[in-house]
Design a protein around this motif. Sequence first.
Motif, PDB file in Angstrom:
ATOM      1  N   GLU A 114       0.696  -1.203   0.047  1.00 57.31           N
ATOM      2  CA  GLU A 114      -0.100  -0.131  -0.077  1.00 57.31           C
ATOM      3  C   GLU A 114       1.095   1.145  -0.010  1.00 57.31           C
ATOM      4  OE1 GLU A 114      -4.128   1.021   1.928  1.00 57.31           O
ATOM      5  OE2 GLU A 114      -2.446   0.755   3.427  1.00 57.31           O
ATOM      6  N   THR A 115       2.000   1.182   0.700  1.00 53.66           N
ATOM      7  CA  THR A 115       3.048   2.141   0.621  1.00 53.66           C
ATOM      8  C   THR A 115       3.456   2.480  -0.672  1.00 53.66           C
ATOM      9  OG1 THR A 115       3.582   1.898   2.927  1.00 53.66           O
ATOM     10  CG2 THR A 115       5.197   3.226   1.541  1.00 53.66           C
ATOM     11  N   ASN A 118       0.444   4.394  -2.680  1.00 54.80           N
ATOM     12  CA  ASN A 118       0.337   5.712  -1.849  1.00 54.80           C
ATOM     13  C   ASN A 118       1.575   6.695  -2.285  1.00 54.80           C
ATOM     14  OD1 ASN A 118      -2.015   5.723  -0.912  1.00 54.80           O
ATOM     15  ND2 ASN A 118      -1.305   4.550   0.713  1.00 54.80           N
ATOM     16  N   SER A 124      -4.953   6.815  -4.172  1.00 52.80           N
ATOM     17  CA  SER A 124      -5.103   6.665  -2.780  1.00 52.80           C
ATOM     18  C   SER A 124      -5.656   5.415  -2.216  1.00 52.80           C
ATOM     19  CB  SER A 124      -6.045   7.854  -2.320  1.00 52.80           C
ATOM     20  OG  SER A 124      -5.574   9.306  -2.689  1.00 52.80           O
ATOM     21  N   SER A 125      -4.969   4.869  -1.219  1.00 53.22           N
ATOM     22  CA  SER A 125      -5.255   3.724  -0.547  1.00 53.22           C
ATOM     23  C   SER A 125      -5.292   3.839   0.972  1.00 53.22           C
ATOM     24  CB  SER A 125      -4.180   2.433  -0.885  1.00 53.22           C
ATOM     25  OG  SER A 125      -4.676   1.217  -0.589  1.00 53.22           O
ATOM     26  N   ASN A 126      -6.719   3.775   1.364  1.00 56.88           N
ATOM     27  CA  ASN A 126      -7.011   4.272   2.575  1.00 56.88           C
ATOM     28  C   ASN A 126      -6.734   3.314   3.801  1.00 56.88           C
ATOM     29  OD1 ASN A 126      -8.304   7.096   1.735  1.00 56.88           O
ATOM     30  ND2 ASN A 126      -9.156   5.581   0.435  1.00 56.88           N
ATOM     31  N   ALA A 158      -3.920   9.067   3.683  1.00 54.13           N
ATOM     32  CA  ALA A 158      -3.655   8.861   2.213  1.00 54.13           C
ATOM     33  C   ALA A 158      -4.507   9.510   1.262  1.00 54.13           C
ATOM     34  CB  ALA A 158      -3.803   7.185   2.130  1.00 54.13           C
ATOM     35  N   LYS A 160      -5.536  11.855  -1.210  1.00 57.03           N
ATOM     36  CA  LYS A 160      -4.954  13.119  -2.130  1.00 57.03           C
ATOM     37  C   LYS A 160      -5.602  14.275  -2.322  1.00 57.03           C
ATOM     38  CE  LYS A 160      -1.226  10.443  -2.616  1.00 57.03           C
ATOM     39  NZ  LYS A 160      -1.321   9.078  -1.991  1.00 57.03           N
ATOM     40  N   SER A 164      -7.547  12.764  -7.851  1.00 53.39           N
ATOM     41  CA  SER A 164      -7.253  11.487  -7.674  1.00 53.39           C
ATOM     42  C   SER A 164      -7.551  10.588  -8.963  1.00 53.39           C
ATOM     43  CB  SER A 164      -7.839  10.754  -6.465  1.00 53.39           C
ATOM     44  OG  SER A 164      -7.374  11.425  -5.365  1.00 53.39           O
TER      45      SER A 164
END
Length: 288
Positions: A114-115, A118, A124-126, A158, A160, A164
């Motif tokens: 996920e990092t 992002n 955007s991964s929340n 996360a 944006k 997005s």
Amino acid sequence: MAEYICVLNKDTIIIKPAKKTPILLRMIVLVFAMVCGVYICSVCLKQISTNSKIKIQDIQVIERPSPDVDHENLQISTVHYPNPETFSRAECAQNPVRYFAILSMQRSGSGWFETLLNSHVNVSSNGEIFSVLDRRINISSITQTLDKVYNLDWFTSASKNECSAAVGFKWMLNQGVMQHHKEISDYFNRRGVSAIFLFRRNLLRRMVSVLANSYDRHAKLLNGTHKSHVHSTEEAETLAKYKPMINSTLLISDLKEVEITATKALEYFNSTRHIVLYYEDLIKNPTV
């Protein structure tokens, strides 16, 4: 068997029977051959049975569109133009947005993955939003949460900006996915959500990581704090000093249970648009 004939003279013929192999030696060779044959057959049958039941280890990167989706209009079904209630997308209102969900298990590299997502300015991964019980207590609460995320009305660190290009989150399989798989699969197909399955090939290392993380939750080895995801070599080495004890009696059944869960998840979401990734493959080649 042939016999030896010895001629002493023209009037005398002596016939000597051939030497016979001892019966005990014959029986030993026969038993050994039978044992080897049974062992080879059992190994072959076990491999055939395992490959037929659990095929997840052979999957690397797969993209399978839903058979119910019109392939000519597939691009349209996966591109969206959300209209948030909490802010205006302004000049980005006509910028398309894609929806995704990372389906995984704890300690399978989902945080690191996920990092990576992002790190893109418009992705955007929340995070693990369904770790909160109230959001997954029933399918209605799950649907409401999903609507909020994909309408860009879900705000986290996360999140944006109004431009997005892709929005989603990570969802552990033990957080309501398996219990409500039919309704969730229908929702994904209806809303054009792409599922990203992220698994770990080395299930034993995953188990060790789960045990170590559970221990650190109580021991708080990092200066009195608990971190599920470390961000430095020093932190990783500190956590690695703990050597968990594994119940060898339950080891095989526990590993099989994890494999079966992953296989079932793939079967449940077989009709959705999805890909399957492995943590080890991403480590070797993050650009995949």
